[in-house]
Design a protein around this motif. Structure first.
Motif, PDB file in Angstrom:
ATOM      1  N   GLU A  91      -4.955   5.354   6.206  1.00  0.00           N
ATOM      2  CA  GLU A  91      -4.239   6.493   6.783  1.00  0.00           C
ATOM      3  C   GLU A  91      -4.695   6.720   8.213  1.00  0.00           C
ATOM      4  OE1 GLU A  91      -4.776   9.934   4.323  1.00  0.00           O
ATOM      5  OE2 GLU A  91      -3.467   9.147   2.761  1.00  0.00           O
ATOM      6  N   ASP A  92      -3.748   7.135   9.056  1.00  0.00           N
ATOM      7  CA  ASP A  92      -4.063   7.442  10.449  1.00  0.00           C
ATOM      8  C   ASP A  92      -3.201   8.610  10.899  1.00  0.00           C
ATOM      9  OD1 ASP A  92      -1.496   6.528  11.767  1.00  0.00           O
ATOM     10  OD2 ASP A  92      -2.115   4.604  10.939  1.00  0.00           O
ATOM     11  N   LEU A  93      -3.486   9.067  12.111  1.00  0.00           N
ATOM     12  CA  LEU A  93      -2.675  10.102  12.753  1.00  0.00           C
ATOM     13  C   LEU A  93      -2.040   9.539  14.019  1.00  0.00           C
ATOM     14  CD1 LEU A  93      -4.979  13.221  12.293  1.00  0.00           C
ATOM     15  CD2 LEU A  93      -2.965  12.560  10.957  1.00  0.00           C
ATOM     16  N   ALA A  94      -1.838   8.234  14.032  1.00  0.00           N
ATOM     17  CA  ALA A  94      -1.289   7.538  15.190  1.00  0.00           C
ATOM     18  C   ALA A  94       0.225   7.694  15.231  1.00  0.00           C
ATOM     19  CB  ALA A  94      -1.657   6.060  15.121  1.00  0.00           C
ATOM     20  N   PRO A  99       7.693  -0.611   9.475  1.00  0.00           N
ATOM     21  CA  PRO A  99       7.583  -2.039   9.131  1.00  0.00           C
ATOM     22  C   PRO A  99       8.888  -2.806   9.309  1.00  0.00           C
ATOM     23  CG  PRO A  99       6.609  -0.687   7.409  1.00  0.00           C
ATOM     24  CD  PRO A  99       7.297   0.248   8.365  1.00  0.00           C
ATOM     25  N   ALA A 100      10.017  -2.124   9.182  1.00  0.00           N
ATOM     26  CA  ALA A 100      11.317  -2.799   9.330  1.00  0.00           C
ATOM     27  C   ALA A 100      11.539  -3.299  10.753  1.00  0.00           C
ATOM     28  CB  ALA A 100      12.440  -1.856   8.919  1.00  0.00           C
ATOM     29  N   LEU A 101      10.802  -2.750  11.715  1.00  0.00           N
ATOM     30  CA  LEU A 101      10.963  -3.161  13.112  1.00  0.00           C
ATOM     31  C   LEU A 101      10.030  -4.304  13.519  1.00  0.00           C
ATOM     32  CD1 LEU A 101      11.358   0.341  14.811  1.00  0.00           C
ATOM     33  CD2 LEU A 101      13.154  -1.257  14.054  1.00  0.00           C
ATOM     34  N   ARG A 132       3.092  -0.846   0.730  1.00  0.00           N
ATOM     35  CA  ARG A 132       3.979   0.313   0.873  1.00  0.00           C
ATOM     36  C   ARG A 132       3.585   1.103   2.109  1.00  0.00           C
ATOM     37  NH1 ARG A 132       2.357   1.026  -4.620  1.00  0.00           N
ATOM     38  NH2 ARG A 132       1.136   2.836  -3.957  1.00  0.00           N
ATOM     39  N   HIS A 133       4.584   1.531   2.873  1.00  0.00           N
ATOM     40  CA  HIS A 133       4.355   2.371   4.040  1.00  0.00           C
ATOM     41  C   HIS A 133       5.026   3.719   3.824  1.00  0.00           C
ATOM     42  CE1 HIS A 133       5.595   4.159   7.897  1.00  0.00           C
ATOM     43  NE2 HIS A 133       4.358   3.858   8.237  1.00  0.00           N
ATOM     44  N   GLU A 134       4.316   4.779   4.189  1.00  0.00           N
ATOM     45  CA  GLU A 134       4.886   6.127   4.150  1.00  0.00           C
ATOM     46  C   GLU A 134       4.525   6.823   5.455  1.00  0.00           C
ATOM     47  OE1 GLU A 134       3.632   8.287   0.437  1.00  0.00           O
ATOM     48  OE2 GLU A 134       2.474   6.424   0.217  1.00  0.00           O
ATOM     49  N   PRO A 135       5.514   7.398   6.136  1.00  0.00           N
ATOM     50  CA  PRO A 135       5.170   8.212   7.298  1.00  0.00           C
ATOM     51  C   PRO A 135       4.492   9.493   6.830  1.00  0.00           C
ATOM     52  CG  PRO A 135       7.534   8.278   6.879  1.00  0.00           C
ATOM     53  CD  PRO A 135       6.939   7.332   5.887  1.00  0.00           C
ATOM     54  N   ARG A 136       3.539   9.977   7.606  1.00  0.00           N
ATOM     55  CA  ARG A 136       2.878  11.245   7.303  1.00  0.00           C
ATOM     56  C   ARG A 136       3.481  12.309   8.208  1.00  0.00           C
ATOM     57  NH1 ARG A 136      -3.294  10.764   7.631  1.00  0.00           N
ATOM     58  NH2 ARG A 136      -3.176  12.670   6.433  1.00  0.00           N
ATOM     59  N   ILE A 137       3.619  13.480   7.683  1.00  0.00           N
ATOM     60  CA  ILE A 137       4.223  14.584   8.415  1.00  0.00           C
ATOM     61  C   ILE A 137       3.109  15.502   8.908  1.00  0.00           C
ATOM     62  CG2 ILE A 137       5.864  16.498   8.248  1.00  0.00           C
ATOM     63  CD1 ILE A 137       7.084  13.657   7.833  1.00  0.00           C
ATOM     64  N   PRO A 138       3.035  15.906  10.155  1.00  0.00           N
ATOM     65  CA  PRO A 138       4.043  15.738  11.193  1.00  0.00           C
ATOM     66  C   PRO A 138       3.919  14.407  11.941  1.00  0.00           C
ATOM     67  CG  PRO A 138       2.301  17.143  12.036  1.00  0.00           C
ATOM     68  CD  PRO A 138       1.957  16.803  10.600  1.00  0.00           C
ATOM     69  N   ASN A 141       0.568   7.691   9.604  1.00  0.00           N
ATOM     70  CA  ASN A 141       1.050   6.684   8.659  1.00  0.00           C
ATOM     71  C   ASN A 141       0.104   6.565   7.481  1.00  0.00           C
ATOM     72  OD1 ASN A 141       3.158   5.200  10.524  1.00  0.00           O
ATOM     73  ND2 ASN A 141       1.324   5.524  11.767  1.00  0.00           N
ATOM     74  N   ARG A 142       0.659   6.204   6.352  1.00  0.00           N
ATOM     75  CA  ARG A 142      -0.131   5.858   5.166  1.00  0.00           C
ATOM     76  C   ARG A 142       0.374   4.503   4.693  1.00  0.00           C
ATOM     77  NH1 ARG A 142       0.839   9.942   1.826  1.00  0.00           N
ATOM     78  NH2 ARG A 142      -1.067  11.008   2.450  1.00  0.00           N
ATOM     79  N   LEU A 143      -0.526   3.525   4.652  1.00  0.00           N
ATOM     80  CA  LEU A 143      -0.186   2.190   4.192  1.00  0.00           C
ATOM     81  C   LEU A 143      -0.994   1.919   2.938  1.00  0.00           C
ATOM     82  CD1 LEU A 143       1.698   0.017   5.313  1.00  0.00           C
ATOM     83  CD2 LEU A 143      -0.300  -1.098   6.262  1.00  0.00           C
TER      84      LEU A 143
END
Length: 153
Positions: A91-94, A99-101, A132-138, A141-143
């Protein structure tokens, strides 16, 4: 930010976590954490190699691309051992990562004709059983990287 480490080892499953700044000089510490977690989890050499390789690629990308042009923020690695698989979460706050790009690696081109780099995401997907990739809000990323463990009974 000072290095913070928390590790918990319980019965049939190992759980460990490390949080530190996403800086190149922390890479050795992060990889040592993965190596130690794999050893505690009793992974065979090939499985541990795959888990370390995938984690190294992901962490390096977070450091070099995710936080590029930004102050280094936190990176969190979580290691979880289940009876039939190992799960590593990064997990990061970057800045957001999609991944599709990521361009597909052209492995048909001879290695000496390929540009430097560009194989990391391909390697991660080759050595892990699930990514699996999930964007973190706000933001962030979580991979999640999953490696199945062959068990013999």
């Amino acid at each position: 930010m000072a290095l913070a480490v928390a590790a918990v080892v319980t019965g049939a499953a190992d759980d460990a976590e490390i949080v530190c700044d996403a800086r190149r000089e922390q890479l050795a510490t992060l990889l040592a954490f993965v190596d130690q977690a794999c050893a505690r989890a009793g992974l065979d050499r090939d499985t541990a190699f795959d888990v370390r390789l995938a984690t190294e690629e992901v962490v390096t990308n977070v450091i070099e691309h995710g936080y590029k042009g930004m102050p280094a923020g936190p990176i969190t690695l979580r290691f979880h051992r289940e009876p039939a698989q190992v799960v590593v979460t990064v997990e990061d706050l970057a800045r957001p990562f999609d991944p599709a790009l990521v361009p597909r690696a052209d492995t048909a081109v001879p290695i000496e004709q390929r540009p430097t780099g560009g194989l990391g995401w391909h390697l991660v997907n080759q050595v892990m059983d699930e990514v699996r990739h999930e964007p973190r809000i706000p933001h962030g990323n979580r991979l999640t990287l999953v490696k199945r463990i062959l068990t013999t009974h």
